[in-house]
Write a protein that holds these residues in place. Structure first.
Motif: not given
Length: 138
Positions: A81-87, A96-118
């Motif tokens: 949800n874009v809460t306001s311009n830039g937020n 999906t759980e086909i197999c194993c993603d790299s540590d980098f890929g898993v880190d992106i997935l974990k970090l994404l919800p922690k983003m608040a601005k763009y």
């Protein structure tokens, strides 16, 4: 008298310099859905340097409310949800759980919800929050 003129000139140049530096070249009016975005690099909370993506990780805002994230093997999806311009509020992605993603890929997935601005910078999309993710138009 020359000393006063010199100080005034120095003060004027300082004000101009500070003004120019404070004019950040950021574009918060980025059409997130217009492109797919390839992850270039990320910085996790507490780290001082970026880690570059060695593989292709694609983030696509498929509508005004959903996104997909292609990792090494799995595909993920979530709401945002874009809460306001830039937020932005990015929900935790389900994958999906086909197999194993790299540590980098898993880190992106974990970090994404922690983003608040763009914002955009040239052909890049920068996501900031607890850490930072730099993406490039694909």
């Amino acid at each position: 008298m020359n000393r006063i003129k010199f100080r005034l000139l120095l003060l004027l140049l300082s004000i101009i310099g500070v003004t120019m530096m404070s004019c950040a070249k950021k574009d918060i009016y980025v059409d997130l859905t217009a492109n797919s975005w390839k992850v270039v690099k990320m910085k996790k909370p507490g780290e001082s340097s970026y880690k570059k993506a060695e593989k292709s990780y694609m983030l696509t805002f498929t509508s005004e409310q959903t996104y997909t994230l292609e990792l090494d093997v799995n595909n993920c999806f979530g709401d945002y949800n874009v809460t306001s311009n830039g937020n932005i509020d990015l929900g935790q992605g389900g994958c999906t759980e086909i197999c194993c993603d790299s540590d980098f890929g898993v880190d992106i997935l974990k970090l994404l919800p922690k983003m608040a601005k763009y914002y955009g910078k040239g052909d890049e999309l920068i996501l900031e929050g607890e850490g930072k993710i730099i993406l490039k138009k694909e």
